[in-house]
Design an enzyme around this catalytic site. Structure first.
Site, PDB file in Angstrom:
ATOM      1  N   ASN A   1       1.184  -1.520   0.041  1.00 27.01           N
ATOM      2  CA  ASN A   1      -0.232   0.042  -0.433  1.00 27.01           C
ATOM      3  C   ASN A   1       0.705   1.647  -0.274  1.00 27.01           C
ATOM      4  OD1 ASN A   1      -1.826   2.581   0.242  1.00 27.01           O
ATOM      5  ND2 ASN A   1      -2.335   1.555   1.966  1.00 27.01           N
TER       6      ASN A   1
ATOM      7  N   LYS B   1      -0.368   3.815  -0.346  1.00 23.03           N
ATOM      8  CA  LYS B   1      -0.438   5.564   0.262  1.00 23.03           C
ATOM      9  C   LYS B   1      -0.121   6.815  -0.092  1.00 23.03           C
ATOM     10  CE  LYS B   1      -0.327   3.217   4.905  1.00 23.03           C
ATOM     11  NZ  LYS B   1       0.171   3.114   6.215  1.00 23.03           N
TER      12      LYS B   1
ATOM     13  N   HIS C   1      -9.378   1.294   5.164  1.00 22.87           N
ATOM     14  CA  HIS C   1      -8.001   1.184   5.325  1.00 22.87           C
ATOM     15  C   HIS C   1      -8.736   2.266   6.696  1.00 22.87           C
ATOM     16  CE1 HIS C   1      -4.114   2.244   6.358  1.00 22.87           C
ATOM     17  NE2 HIS C   1      -3.538   1.574   6.201  1.00 22.87           N
TER      18      HIS C   1
ATOM     19  N   GLU D   1      -6.657   5.026   7.698  1.00 21.97           N
ATOM     20  CA  GLU D   1      -6.206   6.113   7.597  1.00 21.97           C
ATOM     21  C   GLU D   1      -7.623   7.598   6.966  1.00 21.97           C
ATOM     22  OE1 GLU D   1      -2.661   6.081   5.279  1.00 21.97           O
ATOM     23  OE2 GLU D   1      -1.695   5.108   7.116  1.00 21.97           O
TER      24      GLU D   1
ATOM     25  N   GLU E   1      -5.371  -4.812   9.982  1.00 24.35           N
ATOM     26  CA  GLU E   1      -3.900  -4.293  10.151  1.00 24.35           C
ATOM     27  C   GLU E   1      -4.631  -2.815  11.690  1.00 24.35           C
ATOM     28  OE1 GLU E   1      -2.931  -2.844   6.505  1.00 24.35           O
ATOM     29  OE2 GLU E   1      -4.129  -1.506   7.214  1.00 24.35           O
TER      30      GLU E   1
ATOM     31  N   GLY F   1       2.620   2.827  10.857  1.00 25.49           N
ATOM     32  CA  GLY F   1       3.813   3.188  11.176  1.00 25.49           C
ATOM     33  C   GLY F   1       4.329   3.942  11.611  1.00 25.49           C
TER      34      GLY F   1
ATOM     35  N   SER G   1       3.669  -2.295  10.343  1.00 21.99           N
ATOM     36  CA  SER G   1       4.962  -2.110  10.404  1.00 21.99           C
ATOM     37  C   SER G   1       5.760  -3.630  10.337  1.00 21.99           C
ATOM     38  CB  SER G   1       5.138  -1.308  12.057  1.00 21.99           C
ATOM     39  OG  SER G   1       4.961  -0.301  12.299  1.00 21.99           O
TER      40      SER G   1
END
Ligand code: 13P
Length: 252
Positions: free
Chosen positions: A9, A11, A95, A97, A167, A173, A213
């Site tokens: 991904n 992003k 996702h 985010e 996730e 991250g 991660s």
């Protein structure tokens, strides 16, 4: 046997030109790998460029989102037929985010994945708890709610076409990967839950990726877990050597 699936991904990273450089290098590095499904998900603006480069290779093209209408007055949106036309095969939906910054809910996830399935795109549906929810021992409740909402009114046949990505938001991250045992615990719970929401064949069939991660160093221990069927990789997918190393280490 569920085939391992490793997806990158990207992003909000890479111009079309930068994307081309990355995927050309990746193509050479993973040339001979057939036992893993390899997916790259560039931003919309690089899909066309990357599509040409991965044509007739072992790398599949994915998008990072899709709108539920095919066309119309929906400024700024991109539809499933538009993605299909570019050679896109997979699409990330829900996702964290998007949930956190763009108002995504389980209901909109459900609409998007319906549109994706209608047009023959494989949804990569993301679920996962945040740190406060984990610390309050609400992880399983959150996962249950996300699955019930996101997969509402799907048939077994439809569910079997979906890939899930667990996730944990606190691992994205941050460099704080879930331990293999922590991830496996939730993956097993998800599979058990799918067995209640759908039939047992569906629960066994659906692939569940881990994301958060993931690196070349930690992928082997994660993938060794019985219910972890791949990874959704953020940061480490932005460089061909590290993404290729993850793909190679994921060959069970
Ligand atoms: P990182 O691998 O950078 O933690 O990102 C994970 C992720 O969000 C993939 O979708």
């Amino acid at each position: 046997m569920r085939k391992i699936i490793i997806a990158g991904n990207w992003k909000l990273n890479k111009t079309p030109r930068e994307a081309a450089v990355l995927v050309e290098e990746l193509k050479r590095e993973v040339l001979d790998i057939e036992s893993v499904d390899i997916v790259v998900c560039p931003p919309f603006t690089a899909l066309d460029e990357v599509s040409d480069i991965v044509l007739d290779t072992n790398i599949f093209l994915g998008a990072q989102n899709v709108y539920w209408q095919d066309n119309g007055a929906f400024t700024g949106e991109v539809s499933a037929p538009m993605l299909k036309d570019l050679g896109v095969k997979y699409v990330i939906i829900g996702h964290s985010e998007r949930r956190q910054y763009f108002g995504e809910t389980d209901e909109t996830v459900n609409k998007r994945l319906r549109a994706a399935l209608t047009h023959g795109l494989t949804p990569l549906v993301c679920i996962g708890e945040n740190l406060a929810e984990r610390e309050a021992n609400k992880t399983f409740d959150v996962i249950r709610q996300q699955c019930q909402g996101s997969f509402a009114n799907l048939t077994d046949q439809e569910m079997q076409k979906i890939v899930l990505a667990y996730e944990p938001v606190w691992a994205i991250g941050t460099g704080k990967t879930a331990t293999p045992a922590q991830a496996q615990e939730v993956h097993a719970f998800i599979r058990q839950l799918l067995g209640k929401l759908f039939n047992s064949q569906t629960a066994q069939w659906v692939r569940i990726q881990y994301g958060g991660s993931v690196t070349p160093e930690n992928i082997a221990a994660l993938i060794a877990q019985p219910d972890i069927d791949g990874a959704l990789v953020g940061g480490a997918s932005l460089k061909a050597p590290s993404f290729a190393a993850i793909v190679k280490a994921a060959k069970k």
